[in-house]
Design a protein around this motif. Structure first.
Motif, PDB file in Angstrom:
ATOM      1  N   PHE A  15       0.826  -1.203   0.000  1.00 51.07           N
ATOM      2  CA  PHE A  15       0.000   0.000   0.000  1.00 51.07           C
ATOM      3  C   PHE A  15       0.861   1.254   0.000  1.00 51.07           C
ATOM      4  N   TYR A  16       1.953   1.242   0.765  1.00 46.01           N
ATOM      5  CA  TYR A  16       2.836   2.409   0.808  1.00 46.01           C
ATOM      6  C   TYR A  16       3.549   2.605  -0.528  1.00 46.01           C
ATOM      7  N   SER A  17       3.909   1.518  -1.185  1.00 45.68           N
ATOM      8  CA  SER A  17       4.504   1.629  -2.514  1.00 45.68           C
ATOM      9  C   SER A  17       3.498   2.168  -3.519  1.00 45.68           C
ATOM     10  N   PHE A  18       2.246   1.719  -3.398  1.00 48.15           N
ATOM     11  CA  PHE A  18       1.173   2.227  -4.254  1.00 48.15           C
ATOM     12  C   PHE A  18       1.027   3.733  -4.092  1.00 48.15           C
ATOM     13  N   VAL A  23       1.739   9.318  -6.005  1.00 47.34           N
ATOM     14  CA  VAL A  23       2.218  10.687  -5.773  1.00 47.34           C
ATOM     15  C   VAL A  23       3.259  11.057  -6.818  1.00 47.34           C
ATOM     16  N   GLY A  24       4.177  10.129  -7.105  1.00 44.92           N
ATOM     17  CA  GLY A  24       5.174  10.385  -8.143  1.00 44.92           C
ATOM     18  C   GLY A  24       4.533  10.605  -9.499  1.00 44.92           C
ATOM     19  N   GLY A  25       3.515   9.825  -9.827  1.00 41.02           N
ATOM     20  CA  GLY A  25       2.807   9.997 -11.086  1.00 41.02           C
ATOM     21  C   GLY A  25       2.102  11.331 -11.165  1.00 41.02           C
ATOM     22  N   LEU A  26       1.485  11.752 -10.055  1.00 37.07           N
ATOM     23  CA  LEU A  26       0.819  13.059 -10.043  1.00 37.07           C
ATOM     24  C   LEU A  26       1.819  14.191 -10.226  1.00 37.07           C
ATOM     25  N   ILE A  27       2.973  14.086  -9.573  1.00 39.13           N
ATOM     26  CA  ILE A  27       3.996  15.125  -9.719  1.00 39.13           C
ATOM     27  C   ILE A  27       4.510  15.171 -11.156  1.00 39.13           C
ATOM     28  N   LEU A  28       4.722  13.993 -11.757  1.00 42.47           N
ATOM     29  CA  LEU A  28       5.181  13.974 -13.148  1.00 42.47           C
ATOM     30  C   LEU A  28       4.126  14.510 -14.105  1.00 42.47           C
ATOM     31  N   CYS A  29       2.857  14.288 -13.802  1.00 35.53           N
ATOM     32  CA  CYS A  29       1.786  14.764 -14.684  1.00 35.53           C
ATOM     33  C   CYS A  29       1.556  16.262 -14.571  1.00 35.53           C
ATOM     34  N   LEU A  30       2.153  16.914 -13.594  1.00 32.90           N
ATOM     35  CA  LEU A  30       2.023  18.363 -13.493  1.00 32.90           C
ATOM     36  C   LEU A  30       2.759  19.069 -14.629  1.00 32.90           C
ATOM     37  N   THR A  31       3.760  18.418 -15.184  1.00 30.52           N
ATOM     38  CA  THR A  31       4.470  18.990 -16.324  1.00 30.52           C
ATOM     39  C   THR A  31       3.990  18.307 -17.599  1.00 30.52           C
ATOM     40  N   ILE A  32       4.026  19.000 -18.688  1.00 36.22           N
ATOM     41  CA  ILE A  32       3.586  18.415 -19.949  1.00 36.22           C
ATOM     42  C   ILE A  32       4.555  17.329 -20.396  1.00 36.22           C
ATOM     43  N   ILE A  33       5.837  17.557 -20.192  1.00 30.51           N
ATOM     44  CA  ILE A  33       6.852  16.590 -20.621  1.00 30.51           C
ATOM     45  C   ILE A  33       6.753  15.298 -19.812  1.00 30.51           C
ATOM     46  N   ILE A  35       4.080  13.757 -18.549  1.00 31.72           N
ATOM     47  CA  ILE A  35       2.809  13.024 -18.583  1.00 31.72           C
ATOM     48  C   ILE A  35       2.980  11.562 -18.989  1.00 31.72           C
ATOM     49  N   PRO A  36       3.741  11.226 -20.046  1.00 30.59           N
ATOM     50  CA  PRO A  36       3.883   9.794 -20.366  1.00 30.59           C
ATOM     51  C   PRO A  36       4.537   8.993 -19.248  1.00 30.59           C
ATOM     52  N   PHE A  37       5.463   9.618 -18.541  1.00 33.25           N
ATOM     53  CA  PHE A  37       6.130   8.935 -17.438  1.00 33.25           C
ATOM     54  C   PHE A  37       5.212   8.822 -16.225  1.00 33.25           C
ATOM     55  N   GLY A  38       4.371   9.822 -16.013  1.00 35.72           N
ATOM     56  CA  GLY A  38       3.394   9.752 -14.936  1.00 35.72           C
ATOM     57  C   GLY A  38       2.377   8.650 -15.156  1.00 35.72           C
ATOM     58  N   VAL A  39       1.958   8.464 -16.403  1.00 42.19           N
ATOM     59  CA  VAL A  39       1.015   7.388 -16.722  1.00 42.19           C
ATOM     60  C   VAL A  39       1.647   6.029 -16.428  1.00 42.19           C
ATOM     61  N   GLN A  40       2.931   5.895 -16.711  1.00 38.84           N
ATOM     62  CA  GLN A  40       3.621   4.636 -16.402  1.00 38.84           C
ATOM     63  C   GLN A  40       3.735   4.428 -14.893  1.00 38.84           C
ATOM     64  N   CYS A  41       3.922   5.523 -14.149  1.00 40.72           N
ATOM     65  CA  CYS A  41       3.931   5.409 -12.683  1.00 40.72           C
ATOM     66  C   CYS A  41       2.584   4.935 -12.165  1.00 40.72           C
ATOM     67  N   PHE A  42       1.497   5.413 -12.768  1.00 41.82           N
ATOM     68  CA  PHE A  42       0.169   4.949 -12.371  1.00 41.82           C
ATOM     69  C   PHE A  42       0.008   3.455 -12.660  1.00 41.82           C
ATOM     70  N   LYS A  43       0.504   3.022 -13.805  1.00 47.42           N
ATOM     71  CA  LYS A  43       0.404   1.607 -14.169  1.00 47.42           C
ATOM     72  C   LYS A  43       1.192   0.742 -13.185  1.00 47.42           C
ATOM     73  N   ILE A  44       2.404   1.170 -12.835  1.00 48.91           N
ATOM     74  CA  ILE A  44       3.208   0.410 -11.879  1.00 48.91           C
ATOM     75  C   ILE A  44       2.568   0.463 -10.494  1.00 48.91           C
ATOM     76  N   GLY A  45       1.994   1.610 -10.124  1.00 49.80           N
ATOM     77  CA  GLY A  45       1.352   1.736  -8.825  1.00 49.80           C
ATOM     78  C   GLY A  45       0.177   0.793  -8.666  1.00 49.80           C
ATOM     79  N   ILE A  46      -0.642   0.681  -9.693  1.00 53.69           N
ATOM     80  CA  ILE A  46      -1.775  -0.246  -9.625  1.00 53.69           C
ATOM     81  C   ILE A  46      -1.277  -1.685  -9.564  1.00 53.69           C
ATOM     82  N   MET A  47      -0.184  -1.962 -10.266  1.00 54.27           N
ATOM     83  CA  MET A  47       0.414  -3.300 -10.201  1.00 54.27           C
ATOM     84  C   MET A  47       0.964  -3.570  -8.796  1.00 54.27           C
ATOM     85  N   MET A  48       1.484  -2.534  -8.137  1.00 54.41           N
ATOM     86  CA  MET A  48       1.975  -2.693  -6.763  1.00 54.41           C
ATOM     87  C   MET A  48       0.832  -2.952  -5.788  1.00 54.41           C
TER      88      MET A  48
END
Length: 123
Positions: A15-18, A23-33, A35-48
């Motif tokens: 849960f803490y890794s999730f 949070v990392g995905g949200l921070i990455l999605c704050l910048t336009i550049i 966003i693709p990396f933030g989406v991958q963080c969300f995918k890994i987070g759900i997998m966690m």
């Protein structure tokens, strides 16, 4: 059995890794550049959150050659260290018989965190 494994996984750090990946995905999605990396963080987070019973599938051609470039950037800017962390915990958990199922999940997560682009998670 997958349900029990996921509950134990959540209690002992999943849960803490999730939360960290979200949070990392949200921070990455704050910048336009980022966003693709933030989406991958969300995918890994759900997998966690629910690693037992999920599969990682390779899906070629979804984003063309950009996936290779993004995977290289991902590895350079932190993906290698996250994958090494999963490798370390996978080896550590492999020492005991009880930890082997959890070690297998860490090895599965290692393959996803090393190069997440062009991979799909199915449940």
């Amino acid at each position: 059995m997958n349900f029990i494994g996921n509950i134990i996984w959540l209690i002992f750090g999943g849960f803490y890794s999730f939360i960290g990946y979200m949070v990392g995905g949200l921070i990455l999605c704050l910048t336009i550049i980022g966003i693709p990396f933030g989406v991958q963080c969300f995918k890994i987070g759900i997998m966690m959150l629910w690693p037992f019973g999920s599969k990682i599938e390779y899906s070629p051609g979804a984003s063309g050659c950009l996936a290779t470039i993004f995977n290289i950037l991902w590895i350079i800017f932190g993906g290698l260290w996250v994958a090494i962390g999963h490798l370390f915990f996978g080896i550590l958990l492999s020492i005991t018989i009880i930890g082997i199922p959890f070690a297998r999940q860490h090895f599965k997560l290692m393959s996803l965190t090393l190069a997440p682009f062009d991979k799909r998670v199915s449940y």
